[in-house]
Design a protein around this motif. Sequence first.
Motif, mmCIF file in Angstrom:
data_model
loop_
_atom_site.group_PDB
_atom_site.id
_atom_site.type_symbol
_atom_site.label_atom_id
_atom_site.label_comp_id
_atom_site.label_asym_id
_atom_site.label_seq_id
_atom_site.Cartn_x
_atom_site.Cartn_y
_atom_site.Cartn_z
ATOM 1 N N ASN A 370 -6.354 48.814 -45.827
ATOM 2 C CA ASN A 370 -5.712 48.773 -44.537
ATOM 3 C C ASN A 370 -4.646 47.427 -44.652
ATOM 4 O O ASN A 370 -3.711 47.598 -43.601
ATOM 5 C CB ASN A 370 -6.629 48.858 -43.575
ATOM 6 C CG ASN A 370 -7.370 50.147 -43.401
ATOM 7 O OD1 ASN A 370 -6.670 51.111 -43.619
ATOM 8 N ND2 ASN A 370 -8.449 50.021 -42.746
ATOM 9 N N LYS A 375 1.393 50.596 -46.236
ATOM 10 C CA LYS A 375 0.371 51.462 -45.179
ATOM 11 C C LYS A 375 0.899 51.007 -43.952
ATOM 12 O O LYS A 375 1.256 51.943 -43.142
ATOM 13 C CB LYS A 375 -0.963 51.178 -45.871
ATOM 14 C CG LYS A 375 -1.810 52.186 -44.790
ATOM 15 C CD LYS A 375 -3.343 52.157 -45.357
ATOM 16 C CE LYS A 375 -4.129 53.074 -44.329
ATOM 17 N NZ LYS A 375 -5.630 53.135 -44.759
ATOM 18 N N GLN A 376 0.747 49.693 -43.597
ATOM 19 C CA GLN A 376 0.997 49.156 -42.356
ATOM 20 C C GLN A 376 2.405 49.717 -41.856
ATOM 21 O O GLN A 376 2.667 50.194 -40.516
ATOM 22 C CB GLN A 376 0.924 47.700 -42.098
ATOM 23 C CG GLN A 376 -0.498 47.214 -42.350
ATOM 24 C CD GLN A 376 -0.500 45.643 -42.440
ATOM 25 O OE1 GLN A 376 0.440 44.987 -42.346
ATOM 26 N NE2 GLN A 376 -1.726 45.094 -42.637
#
Length: 435
Positions: A370, A375-376
């Motif tokens: 995460n 991905k963010q």
Amino acid sequence: MSTRILPAVGDPEAARVIAALLSQLPGAEPAAPVADSTSLLDMLGRLAGESIDELPEVVLVHERIGPLPALDLVREVALRFPAVGVVLVTSDAGPALFSAAMDSGARGLVGLPLTYEELAARVQAAAQWSVGVRRHLGRGPEAAAGPGGRVVTVTGAKGGVGATFAAVQFALAAAAAGRRTALVDMDLQAGDVGSYLDVQFRRSIADLAGIQDISPRVLQDAVYDDRTGLALLLAPADGERGEEVDDRAARHILGALRARYELVVIDCGTQVTGANAAAVEMADVAVLVTTPDVVAVRAAKRMVRMWERLQVRKAQDTSMVVNRWTKHTEIQPSLIEKITKTRSVRTPVPAAFKELQAVVDAGRVQDLDNRSTVKQALWAVAGELGLLTPQDTEPAVSPEQPGAALAVRGSGPVARLRGGDRGSLGPWLRRGREG
């Protein structure tokens, strides 16, 4: 959300046949047929008096309706209830009647004897038009979703720009936000969604291509329910089977999916075929992924121009995602937006392959940390595109990364890009337009 259909048929035998076919359409909610024009107008008037949202999306008018002649009834419904798509059912499907029906306000014409494929195509087109009209009228949040769940396509400007990875992350973000999500691999000859998620499944989208009635049970047999919460409809393992999925099959399959899922994310690959062109045309959101280099941006411009020539999607209705961006990149998102005439999302996706290498090599991109900036950024883009629940739609982007507002350098390969794309695709793809 189902597609509500109201048949107006005076002949009992024709009413029975139409009712039987309508009951097989995915996501359809047919009402009992009305026997004459007076009953139809009275019913529509009563529903409109309650709310425009109570009106059916589609009205089928049979040629033998009375006492008002069919074309006059089509004109009356179109004038009094403009948010309803009217389809005329007739034995005379010639150009003269077709022109007269369009002049009267019909959204389509179906020939007799009825066939499932033609009826499904005309009803779906009329329903989508009706929902679009209601969306522009601002009739409630559900109308914007179309006749069923939302469809989002992700297409790569060229191979290797990261379209499949982006599609997978968009679907994972939506599933994590609590949306019932299907991820479809429509890169029919070279699909890699299964490899990215470490999934092997004997069924594929090609197994649905020849099925006329895709019931929920048939669809469930072809879909793999992954532990990530995604429903996966994979590309065929044998690439030659991709030819079985034509544009008609694609529309039928996607209609069944959007009737069952809140969100359908489609990886369309980088090649334009009849199937993925139909998907892009049907999509509520069409995403084009590129990287900030001359070759990829020219490919993006070429793709957008092709979609426009084929009347698939306008450039201004396409969302551009810039992958592998750095602040030192010479070609910035604002320039890409100007060159392609698309709408660039605010959040660029940073170039950080080291974050991805371990999960990509393992074939488990769902395990990406995460804390990954990639991905963010992709999940923030999913929020910008409206793929998440309302409380999650604000993009998580800092003021230091205002994608489309970044400065553009004036030297180097930028001048070559401004020169335009001088290549030609030739008449290799013909796309027939149904009336």
